[in-house]
Write a protein that holds these residues in place. Structure first.
Motif, short mmCIF file in Angstrom:
data_model
loop_
_atom_site.label_atom_id
_atom_site.label_comp_id
_atom_site.label_asym_id
_atom_site.label_seq_id
_atom_site.Cartn_x
_atom_site.Cartn_y
_atom_site.Cartn_z
N CYS A 1 -8.97 -10.72 -1.05
CA CYS A 1 -7.16 -10.63 -1.53
C CYS A 1 -6.19 -11.38 -2.56
O CYS A 1 -5.83 -10.37 -3.14
CB CYS A 1 -6.47 -10.36 0.05
SG CYS A 1 -5.36 -9.34 0.06
N PHE B 1 -10.11 -12.14 2.91
CA PHE B 1 -8.88 -13.12 2.73
C PHE B 1 -8.50 -13.19 1.58
O PHE B 1 -7.87 -13.11 0.51
CB PHE B 1 -8.21 -13.59 3.89
CG PHE B 1 -8.02 -13.55 4.95
CD1 PHE B 1 -6.59 -12.69 5.32
CD2 PHE B 1 -8.63 -12.80 5.99
CE1 PHE B 1 -6.00 -12.87 6.60
CE2 PHE B 1 -8.23 -12.82 7.15
CZ PHE B 1 -7.10 -12.02 7.09
N ASP C 1 -3.62 0.65 -3.76
CA ASP C 1 -3.24 0.19 -2.85
C ASP C 1 -4.17 -1.75 -2.80
O ASP C 1 -5.29 -1.75 -3.22
CB ASP C 1 -3.73 0.28 -1.33
CG ASP C 1 -3.52 1.24 -0.89
OD1 ASP C 1 -2.42 1.49 -1.78
OD2 ASP C 1 -3.85 1.76 -0.39
N VAL C 2 -2.97 -2.87 -2.58
CA VAL C 2 -3.77 -4.24 -2.09
C VAL C 2 -5.01 -3.85 -1.33
O VAL C 2 -4.49 -3.66 0.02
CB VAL C 2 -2.96 -4.69 -2.11
CG1 VAL C 2 -4.04 -6.19 -1.59
CG2 VAL C 2 -2.41 -4.97 -3.10
N PRO C 3 -5.72 -4.17 -0.68
CA PRO C 3 -6.78 -4.04 -0.03
C PRO C 3 -5.95 -4.95 1.57
O PRO C 3 -5.89 -6.16 1.21
CB PRO C 3 -7.83 -5.07 -0.07
CG PRO C 3 -7.83 -5.48 -0.58
CD PRO C 3 -6.88 -5.29 -1.58
N ASP C 4 -6.10 -4.68 3.16
CA ASP C 4 -5.85 -5.68 3.80
C ASP C 4 -6.82 -6.00 4.84
O ASP C 4 -7.90 -5.21 5.44
CB ASP C 4 -5.05 -3.88 4.47
CG ASP C 4 -4.07 -5.13 5.93
OD1 ASP C 4 -4.59 -5.96 6.30
OD2 ASP C 4 -3.98 -4.35 7.27
N PRO C 5 -6.68 -7.36 4.47
CA PRO C 5 -8.02 -8.05 4.82
C PRO C 5 -8.20 -8.41 6.67
O PRO C 5 -8.80 -8.86 6.97
CB PRO C 5 -7.88 -9.48 4.51
CG PRO C 5 -6.82 -9.55 4.12
CD PRO C 5 -5.99 -7.92 3.44
N PHE C 6 -7.01 -8.20 7.29
CA PHE C 6 -6.29 -8.11 8.65
C PHE C 6 -8.16 -8.17 9.45
O PHE C 6 -8.43 -6.85 9.57
CB PHE C 6 -5.60 -7.62 8.80
CG PHE C 6 -5.62 -7.65 11.16
CD1 PHE C 6 -4.78 -8.89 11.09
CD2 PHE C 6 -5.81 -7.10 11.34
CE1 PHE C 6 -4.52 -9.22 12.48
CE2 PHE C 6 -6.01 -6.94 12.70
CZ PHE C 6 -4.82 -7.79 13.22
N GLN D 1 -11.01 -9.29 9.34
CA GLN D 1 -12.17 -9.13 8.74
C GLN D 1 -12.54 -11.08 8.22
O GLN D 1 -12.01 -12.04 8.47
CB GLN D 1 -11.81 -8.91 6.91
CG GLN D 1 -11.93 -7.13 6.69
CD GLN D 1 -11.97 -6.47 5.36
OE1 GLN D 1 -12.25 -6.43 5.00
NE2 GLN D 1 -11.25 -5.48 5.95
N ASN E 1 3.65 1.59 2.83
CA ASN E 1 4.62 0.84 2.57
C ASN E 1 5.50 1.43 1.60
O ASN E 1 7.05 1.63 1.72
CB ASN E 1 3.89 -1.25 2.31
CG ASN E 1 3.30 -1.63 3.45
OD1 ASN E 1 2.48 -2.01 2.66
ND2 ASN E 1 3.86 -1.34 4.21
N ASP F 1 0.48 -1.00 -0.01
CA ASP F 1 0.02 -0.39 -0.04
C ASP F 1 0.72 1.43 0.31
O ASP F 1 1.83 1.32 0.31
CB ASP F 1 -1.29 -0.01 1.14
CG ASP F 1 -0.46 -0.05 2.67
OD1 ASP F 1 0.84 0.39 2.64
OD2 ASP F 1 -1.08 -0.45 3.50
#
Length: 61
Positions: free
Chosen positions: A44, A41, A29-34, A36, A5, A2
């Motif tokens: 993602c 995931f 950005d690549v989505p952050d699945p944390f 969720q 980063n 992202d």
């Protein structure tokens, strides 16, 4: 993967490398699945796999 980063990577990269550092998906950005559900995931992973083509050279080119 992202923008934050990427910015951190630019700060530690040398002049030769910094221009080669880009967002994985190019313009987003690549989505952050944390935090969720599992489906996020899986989504993602699908996004990362689909974006891989822009980083891999084709054997014929």
């Amino acid at each position: 993967m992202d923008a934050s980063n990427l910015a951190a990577s630019h700060e530690s990269a040398d002049a030769h490398t910094v221009g080669r550092l880009v967002l994985y998906l190019g313009d987003r950005d690549v989505p952050d699945p944390f935090g969720q559900p599992d489906s996020a995931f899986h989504g993602c992973i699908d996004t990362i796999v689909a974006g891989a083509a822009r980083h891999l050279q084709r054997p014929d080119g």
